[in-house]
Design an enzyme around this catalytic site. Structure first.
Site, PDB file in Angstrom:
ATOM      1  N   HIS A 146      -5.911  21.659  29.512  1.00 54.73           N
ATOM      2  CA  HIS A 146      -5.379  20.637  28.469  1.00 54.73           C
ATOM      3  C   HIS A 146      -4.091  21.214  27.798  1.00 54.73           C
ATOM      4  CE1 HIS A 146      -9.495  19.554  27.108  1.00 54.73           C
ATOM      5  NE2 HIS A 146      -9.818  20.824  27.500  1.00 54.73           N
ATOM      6  N   ASP A 178     -14.767  26.304  36.713  1.00 56.62           N
ATOM      7  CA  ASP A 178     -14.542  25.510  35.628  1.00 56.62           C
ATOM      8  C   ASP A 178     -13.253  25.635  35.018  1.00 56.62           C
ATOM      9  OD1 ASP A 178     -15.593  23.829  33.465  1.00 56.62           O
ATOM     10  OD2 ASP A 178     -16.343  25.428  32.173  1.00 56.62           O
ATOM     11  N   ASN A 184     -15.880  13.979  33.535  1.00 53.51           N
ATOM     12  CA  ASN A 184     -15.769  13.793  32.122  1.00 53.51           C
ATOM     13  C   ASN A 184     -14.280  13.065  31.883  1.00 53.51           C
ATOM     14  OD1 ASN A 184     -14.803  16.492  32.584  1.00 53.51           O
ATOM     15  ND2 ASN A 184     -15.242  17.028  30.443  1.00 53.51           N
ATOM     16  N   HIS A 228     -12.507  20.598  36.812  1.00 55.23           N
ATOM     17  CA  HIS A 228     -11.934  19.589  36.191  1.00 55.23           C
ATOM     18  C   HIS A 228     -10.569  19.146  36.638  1.00 55.23           C
ATOM     19  CE1 HIS A 228     -15.206  19.748  32.899  1.00 55.23           C
ATOM     20  NE2 HIS A 228     -15.205  20.967  33.427  1.00 55.23           N
ATOM     21  N   LEU A 229     -10.433  18.083  37.065  1.00 55.20           N
ATOM     22  CA  LEU A 229      -8.957  17.792  37.575  1.00 55.20           C
ATOM     23  C   LEU A 229      -8.141  16.801  36.674  1.00 55.20           C
ATOM     24  CD1 LEU A 229      -9.697  17.448  41.586  1.00 55.20           C
ATOM     25  CD2 LEU A 229      -8.293  19.071  40.380  1.00 55.20           C
ATOM     26  N   ARG A 230      -8.917  16.104  35.755  1.00 55.65           N
ATOM     27  CA  ARG A 230      -8.312  15.124  34.789  1.00 55.65           C
ATOM     28  C   ARG A 230      -7.602  13.955  35.684  1.00 55.65           C
ATOM     29  NH1 ARG A 230     -11.000  17.963  31.527  1.00 55.65           N
ATOM     30  NH2 ARG A 230     -10.010  19.735  30.579  1.00 55.65           N
ATOM     31  N   LEU A 253     -16.058  26.009  26.516  1.00 51.12           N
ATOM     32  CA  LEU A 253     -17.568  26.135  26.328  1.00 51.12           C
ATOM     33  C   LEU A 253     -18.196  26.126  27.747  1.00 51.12           C
ATOM     34  CD1 LEU A 253     -17.302  23.487  23.605  1.00 51.12           C
ATOM     35  CD2 LEU A 253     -18.321  25.639  23.298  1.00 51.12           C
ATOM     36  N   ALA A 294     -11.586  22.765  23.734  1.00 51.56           N
ATOM     37  CA  ALA A 294     -12.254  23.681  24.735  1.00 51.56           C
ATOM     38  C   ALA A 294     -11.980  23.606  26.223  1.00 51.56           C
ATOM     39  CB  ALA A 294     -13.924  23.674  24.503  1.00 51.56           C
TER      40      ALA A 294
HETATM   41  C1  NCD Z   1     -14.390  21.179  29.727  1.00 49.09           C
HETATM   42  C2  NCD Z   1     -13.151  20.351  29.576  1.00 49.09           C
HETATM   43  O1  NCD Z   1     -12.368  20.532  29.170  1.00 49.09           O
HETATM   44  O2  NCD Z   1     -13.406  19.218  30.409  1.00 49.09           O
HETATM   45  N1  NCD Z   1     -14.281  22.335  28.863  1.00 49.09           N
HETATM   46  C3  NCD Z   1     -14.800  23.524  28.718  1.00 49.09           C
HETATM   47  O3  NCD Z   1     -14.357  24.425  27.861  1.00 49.09           O
HETATM   48  N2  NCD Z   1     -15.409  24.165  29.894  1.00 49.09           N
HETATM   49  C4  NCD Z   1     -15.899  20.811  29.861  1.00 49.09           C
HETATM   50  C5  NCD Z   1     -16.840  21.734  30.214  1.00 49.09           C
HETATM   51  O4  NCD Z   1     -17.070  22.106  31.425  1.00 49.09           O
HETATM   52  O5  NCD Z   1     -17.544  22.001  29.412  1.00 49.09           O
HETATM   53 ZN    ZN Z   2     -16.768  22.190  33.060  1.00 48.37          ZN
END
Ligand code: NCD
Ligand code: ZN
Length: 346
Positions: free
Chosen positions: A253, A249, A43, A17-19, A221, A265
């Site tokens: 945040h 992953d 996402n 996730h790079l945002r 998660l 999460a």
């Molecule tokens: C991820 C996120 O923050 O985008 N969060 C996580 O707990 N892994 C989403 C995901 O991969 O479930």
């Molecule tokens: Zn993820």
């Protein structure tokens, strides 16, 4: 004598996730310093559902790269109930989408627009099976009647096993596997089914969430499971088997969004990801299989060549940064402030 240096092909991160915006700018260097490519999760808000959105996001990532960095983002499509098979195929065939991601609606962060019932994307999945496009699954059911620690195992039983019965050739990556059930399922399936494993799920069990108090920075998660599952993940990752490969992953945040009632999460593991994997493999006396897990099995599954360059890890004590600044905010890395014994040589 214990070895003190390890050279391997440059690894890739098959789940990241790079945002966007300031967060992207702050976290991307940690990934680009070590990984050659990464599968970038879609996402965002709004989610990356269209080819045009993925192309625009890819441009923003390339623009945020530190000068001179050689890093290639591999983009993914966010599947919704309304996804059109033609859009997915067009994105895959034009080289924009490397894969498509299934988030069961409300399973995790920014998944509100995910798929409400897998039957609704039947046509998309049929098309993906036909063109050989990988489906990346967040493997958890969202049924509130199912215990949160059982959601992965129940997903396999209710969703994934029937799906693969219907479409036995579909390429599936079971993302961030957290249970022995997932490992056993993936192992027993055909070569078209693989799994990624995170550094944190190899490191912590669910006890870490409650150690001395409630620990929001250990919350992601799928949530970490009991110790027996962690041990099964460690065995699988270090086995050298082609089905298991690296996916961090890493999911940053801002601290304020983690440390609050109903905190987010996601564990931000990018600042020390490869080094944490190295520690795990070292503890398991399996440093020899780290290259297969980190640099070979992933590209092979995706039908891509492994990276040609090499990276070197040295046995050298260093501390994971306590915080990473993002404008006026900050993000707390996994194992912040802790010492690690392996360090990437620059
Ligand atoms: C991820 C996120 O923050 O985008 N969060 C996580 O707990 N892994 C989403 C995901 O991969 O479930
Ligand atoms: Zn993820």
């Amino acid at each position: 004598m214990a070895r003190d240096s390890l050279t391997l092909r440059r690894p890739d991160d098959w789940h990241l996730h790079l945002r966007d915006g300031a967060m992207l700018k702050a976290v991307l260097p940690f990934t680009a310093r070590v990984f050659g490519r990464a599968i970038v999760m879609p996402n965002l808000v709004p989610s990356v559902t269209r080819v045009s959105a993925a192309e625009a996001y890819r441009k923003r990532i390339l623009k945020a790269l530190p000068r001179g960095a050689q890093f290639k983002p591999l983009m993914t499509a966010y599947l919704t109930d309304a996804t059109a098979p033609d859009e997915i195929e067009r994105g895959f065939k034009s080289g924009v989408f490397a894969a498509a991601k299934l988030y069961p609606a409300h399973a995790t962060t920014n998944s509100a627009f995910g798929v409400t019932d897998i039957a609704r994307i039947d046509k998309v999945l049929e098309r993906m099976a036909r063109i050989g496009m990988p489906l990346l699954v967040h493997g958890e059911v969202t049924d509130p009647a199912v215990d949160v620690f059982d959601r992965e195992a129940v997903f396999i039983e209710r969703v994934l096993a029937p799906l693969l019965k219907r479409l036995p050739a579909l390429k599936v990556v079971f993302e961030h596997a957290t249970t022995r059930d997932a490992i056993e399922f993936v192992r027993a399936a055909g070569p078209n089914v693989a799994a990624t494993i995170t550094p944190h799920h190899l490191t912590i069990s669910r006890n870490a969430l409650f150690q001395g108090g409630l620990r929001p920075h250990m919350y992601c998660l799928p949530v970490a499971k009991r110790e027996a599952h962690r041990l099964a993940l460690r065995k699988a990752a270090t086995s050298g088997e082609a089905k298991f490969f690296l996916g961090t992953d890493s999911a940053p945040h801002p601290i304020a969004d983690k440390e609050k009632d109903c905190g987010c999460a996601g564990i931000f593991c990018a600042p020390a990801a490869l080094e944490i994997y190295a520690r795990v493999f070292d503890e398991e006396n399996a440093l020899d299989t780290l290259e297969a897990f980190a640099s070979v099995n992933g590209p092979r599954f995706y039908g891509l060549p492994p990276n040609d360059e090499r990276v070197t890890l040295k046995r050298k004590t260093w501390k994971v940064p306590a915080k990473v600044k993002v404008g006026a905010d900050a993000v707390k890395p996994f194992l912040a402030g802790e010492e690690l014994a392996w360090k990437l040589a620059r």
